[in-house]
Scaffold this motif. Structure first.
Motif, PDB file in Angstrom:
ATOM      1  N   GLY A 188     -42.906 -19.233 -51.123  1.00 42.55           N
ATOM      2  CA  GLY A 188     -43.284 -20.644 -50.757  1.00 42.55           C
ATOM      3  C   GLY A 188     -42.357 -21.624 -51.144  1.00 42.55           C
ATOM      4  N   TYR A 189     -41.803 -21.706 -52.435  1.00 45.80           N
ATOM      5  CA  TYR A 189     -41.047 -22.567 -52.785  1.00 45.80           C
ATOM      6  C   TYR A 189     -39.692 -22.506 -51.946  1.00 45.80           C
ATOM      7  N   VAL A 190     -38.931 -21.368 -51.831  1.00 42.99           N
ATOM      8  CA  VAL A 190     -37.892 -21.233 -51.183  1.00 42.99           C
ATOM      9  C   VAL A 190     -38.209 -21.545 -49.603  1.00 42.99           C
ATOM     10  N   LEU A 191     -39.335 -21.299 -49.017  1.00 43.03           N
ATOM     11  CA  LEU A 191     -39.354 -21.574 -47.710  1.00 43.03           C
ATOM     12  C   LEU A 191     -39.734 -23.444 -47.567  1.00 43.03           C
ATOM     13  N   VAL A 192     -40.211 -23.958 -48.689  1.00 44.81           N
ATOM     14  CA  VAL A 192     -40.224 -25.394 -48.486  1.00 44.81           C
ATOM     15  C   VAL A 192     -38.723 -25.994 -48.383  1.00 44.81           C
ATOM     16  N   ALA A 193     -37.967 -25.425 -49.163  1.00 42.76           N
ATOM     17  CA  ALA A 193     -36.782 -26.031 -49.196  1.00 42.76           C
ATOM     18  C   ALA A 193     -35.719 -25.587 -47.843  1.00 42.76           C
ATOM     19  N   CYS A 194     -36.079 -24.504 -47.583  1.00 41.69           N
ATOM     20  CA  CYS A 194     -35.459 -24.247 -46.077  1.00 41.69           C
ATOM     21  C   CYS A 194     -36.093 -24.985 -45.082  1.00 41.69           C
ATOM     22  N   LEU A 195     -37.358 -24.974 -44.895  1.00 36.73           N
ATOM     23  CA  LEU A 195     -37.999 -25.980 -43.685  1.00 36.73           C
ATOM     24  C   LEU A 195     -37.711 -27.261 -44.000  1.00 36.73           C
ATOM     25  N   ALA A 196     -37.423 -27.937 -45.221  1.00 39.09           N
ATOM     26  CA  ALA A 196     -37.132 -29.368 -45.266  1.00 39.09           C
ATOM     27  C   ALA A 196     -35.688 -29.598 -44.632  1.00 39.09           C
ATOM     28  N   TYR A 197     -34.692 -28.613 -45.218  1.00 40.05           N
ATOM     29  CA  TYR A 197     -33.592 -28.686 -44.626  1.00 40.05           C
ATOM     30  C   TYR A 197     -33.377 -28.743 -42.955  1.00 40.05           C
ATOM     31  N   HIS A 198     -34.416 -27.556 -42.529  1.00 39.13           N
ATOM     32  CA  HIS A 198     -34.370 -27.432 -40.980  1.00 39.13           C
ATOM     33  C   HIS A 198     -34.862 -28.597 -40.229  1.00 39.13           C
ATOM     34  N   VAL A 199     -35.854 -29.149 -40.814  1.00 42.25           N
ATOM     35  CA  VAL A 199     -36.587 -30.595 -40.350  1.00 42.25           C
ATOM     36  C   VAL A 199     -35.431 -31.594 -40.309  1.00 42.25           C
ATOM     37  N   VAL A 200     -34.811 -31.659 -41.390  1.00 42.71           N
ATOM     38  CA  VAL A 200     -33.746 -32.755 -41.387  1.00 42.71           C
ATOM     39  C   VAL A 200     -32.724 -32.662 -40.358  1.00 42.71           C
ATOM     40  N   ASN A 205     -32.645 -36.043 -38.303  1.00 46.34           N
ATOM     41  CA  ASN A 205     -31.456 -36.712 -37.975  1.00 46.34           C
ATOM     42  C   ASN A 205     -31.471 -37.234 -36.466  1.00 46.34           C
ATOM     43  N   PRO A 206     -31.848 -36.611 -35.792  1.00 44.88           N
ATOM     44  CA  PRO A 206     -31.830 -37.163 -34.300  1.00 44.88           C
ATOM     45  C   PRO A 206     -32.582 -38.341 -34.296  1.00 44.88           C
ATOM     46  N   LEU A 207     -33.662 -38.341 -34.846  1.00 44.98           N
ATOM     47  CA  LEU A 207     -34.565 -39.656 -34.831  1.00 44.98           C
ATOM     48  C   LEU A 207     -33.755 -40.910 -35.514  1.00 44.98           C
ATOM     49  N   LEU A 208     -32.971 -40.623 -36.596  1.00 42.16           N
ATOM     50  CA  LEU A 208     -32.229 -41.631 -37.182  1.00 42.16           C
ATOM     51  C   LEU A 208     -31.183 -42.204 -36.174  1.00 42.16           C
ATOM     52  N   VAL A 209     -30.376 -41.074 -35.358  1.00 42.03           N
ATOM     53  CA  VAL A 209     -29.284 -41.468 -34.659  1.00 42.03           C
ATOM     54  C   VAL A 209     -29.779 -42.107 -33.406  1.00 42.03           C
ATOM     55  N   ASP A 210     -30.811 -41.388 -32.561  1.00 41.14           N
ATOM     56  CA  ASP A 210     -30.927 -41.876 -31.142  1.00 41.14           C
ATOM     57  C   ASP A 210     -32.382 -42.515 -31.084  1.00 41.14           C
ATOM     58  N   GLY A 211     -33.098 -42.080 -32.215  1.00 38.57           N
ATOM     59  CA  GLY A 211     -34.652 -42.448 -31.987  1.00 38.57           C
ATOM     60  C   GLY A 211     -35.515 -41.437 -31.460  1.00 38.57           C
ATOM     61  N   THR A 297     -22.496 -36.802 -30.010  1.00 39.23           N
ATOM     62  CA  THR A 297     -23.822 -37.051 -30.360  1.00 39.23           C
ATOM     63  C   THR A 297     -24.490 -35.991 -31.257  1.00 39.23           C
ATOM     64  N   PHE A 298     -23.923 -34.606 -31.176  1.00 38.75           N
ATOM     65  CA  PHE A 298     -24.415 -33.534 -31.833  1.00 38.75           C
ATOM     66  C   PHE A 298     -23.689 -33.378 -33.370  1.00 38.75           C
ATOM     67  N   ASN A 299     -22.573 -33.859 -33.415  1.00 40.54           N
ATOM     68  CA  ASN A 299     -21.846 -34.199 -34.698  1.00 40.54           C
ATOM     69  C   ASN A 299     -22.528 -35.058 -35.512  1.00 40.54           C
ATOM     70  N   ALA A 300     -23.015 -36.040 -34.830  1.00 43.86           N
ATOM     71  CA  ALA A 300     -23.545 -37.286 -35.559  1.00 43.86           C
ATOM     72  C   ALA A 300     -25.159 -36.798 -36.237  1.00 43.86           C
ATOM     73  N   TYR A 301     -25.845 -36.057 -35.333  1.00 41.92           N
ATOM     74  CA  TYR A 301     -27.066 -35.374 -35.669  1.00 41.92           C
ATOM     75  C   TYR A 301     -26.789 -34.533 -36.986  1.00 41.92           C
ATOM     76  N   ILE A 302     -25.763 -33.547 -37.032  1.00 35.63           N
ATOM     77  CA  ILE A 302     -25.288 -32.572 -38.225  1.00 35.63           C
ATOM     78  C   ILE A 302     -25.027 -33.385 -39.367  1.00 35.63           C
ATOM     79  N   GLU A 303     -24.416 -34.462 -39.222  1.00 36.56           N
ATOM     80  CA  GLU A 303     -23.962 -35.270 -40.184  1.00 36.56           C
ATOM     81  C   GLU A 303     -24.755 -36.380 -40.963  1.00 36.56           C
ATOM     82  N   ALA A 304     -25.636 -36.853 -39.979  1.00 37.28           N
ATOM     83  CA  ALA A 304     -26.461 -37.885 -40.516  1.00 37.28           C
ATOM     84  C   ALA A 304     -26.999 -37.845 -41.986  1.00 37.28           C
ATOM     85  N   LEU A 305     -27.592 -36.776 -42.308  1.00 38.54           N
ATOM     86  CA  LEU A 305     -28.147 -36.669 -43.593  1.00 38.54           C
ATOM     87  C   LEU A 305     -27.758 -35.181 -44.151  1.00 38.54           C
TER      88      LEU A 305
END
Length: 305
Positions: A188-200, A205-211, A297-305
């Protein structure tokens, strides 16, 4: 002893001794609470933890079908259609917020339960480490004595490990032995970390870049895989493998499926889903990297956070 003294002796039936007037130290009396308030919270937290899994489990089935199963078995075209259909559901008002709230409730209740149990153990045993014995029992209604019907109801063994699959018996997990965490809690703890990275990467990141995240589809995933194949494929496999273990193992406990047969089937499903995730990455990679404005655009998504 004289005969008259012997004749005066009478047989007395044993009776329990009441301790109402002289209570034993440390043993709660009828007028005192049987459990401290912190322990009385445990049943309620268990219910919160149990039922908060339902929204995420439904989401996981839909999302895994589109991103993991479909690309490997039916191709990326069918996967894109499933992703589009799923997006219509995810964008229903309140769905995403409800999913987030239920996930937070599940994590909060799980962490709180763990802390309360550690607090209880500390009160009982102090700082000394205690070894919890594993309880194994055979199901009496299986006269054949099939070892696959053996029940091992010990959360600290998880699914029993590789040793149980080889017929060597279940073993206390390494996560409990060295970290004090059951395999279910550790995953569960490992999954929380993986999910957090996936959601970011996929949502924040797309929300931060394009809304919004309307451009997130398999072409974005393919672009990320082509930029860094090892990181992307390993990350996807670990995410799916960990999520499969945590969700399936958790539902095994809720449904009380503790037999070796049930655990073998669970292991098989975990392996299949993880293998499909690995295969899907290579299938999605064939879409190729993006170019021009889309690539920027995709690169911006990847690099935003």
């Amino acid at each position: 002893m004289s005969s008259s003294s012997s004749s005066s002796l009478k047989t007395v039936l044993p009776e329990p001794i009441t301790l109402d007037d002289d209570p034993v130290p440390g043993v709660p009396t009828s007028g005192s609470p049987s459990k401290p308030f912190t322990l009385r919270l445990i049943p309620a937290l268990k219910q919160v933890q149990k039922y908060s899994t339902i929204p995420f489990s439904i989401f996981a089935i839909l999302h895994v079908s589109a991103v993991v199963v479909a690309p490997a078995t039916a191709g990326t075209g069918v996967a894109e259609e499933l992703i589009s259909a799923g997006r219509e559901l995810y964008q229903v008002s309140g769905f995403e917020q409800g999913l987030l709230v239920s996930t937070l409730f599940h994590v909060f209740s799980g962490v709180t339960l763990s802390l309360l149990r550690q607090y209880d153990r500390y009160n009982k045993y102090g700082s000394r480490k205690t070894k919890i014995a594993t309880t194994r029992k055979k199901i009496s209604q299986f006269p054949s004595g099939d070892p696959n019907d053996e029940i091992v109801d010990d959360k600290n063994e998880g699914l029993g490990g590789i040793s149980s699959l080889l017929g060597l018996g279940s073993r206390t997990s390494l996560t409990y032995k060295y970290l004090g965490l059951s395999p279910l809690s550790f995953s569960g703890y490992v999954l929380v970390a993986c999910l957090a990275y996936h959601v970011v990467k996929e949502r924040i990141n797309p929300l931060l870049v394009d809304g919004d995240s309307s451009m997130i589809d398999l072409s974005y995933v393919s672009h990320a895989i082509n930029l860094d194949p090892f990181k992307s494929i390993a990350g996807m496999s670990v995410l799916v493998g960990t999520a499969s273990y945590h969700i399936l193992s958790g539902w095994n406990r809720y449904l009380k499926l503790f037999t070796l047969r049930a655990r073998k089937r669970t292991y098989g499903l975990i392996v299949v889903l993880t293998a499909l995730a690995f295969a899907s990455c290579f299938e999605i990679k064939k879409i190729g990297p993006a170019y021009g404005a889309t690539a920027r655009t995709f690169n911006a998504y990847i690099e935003a956070l």
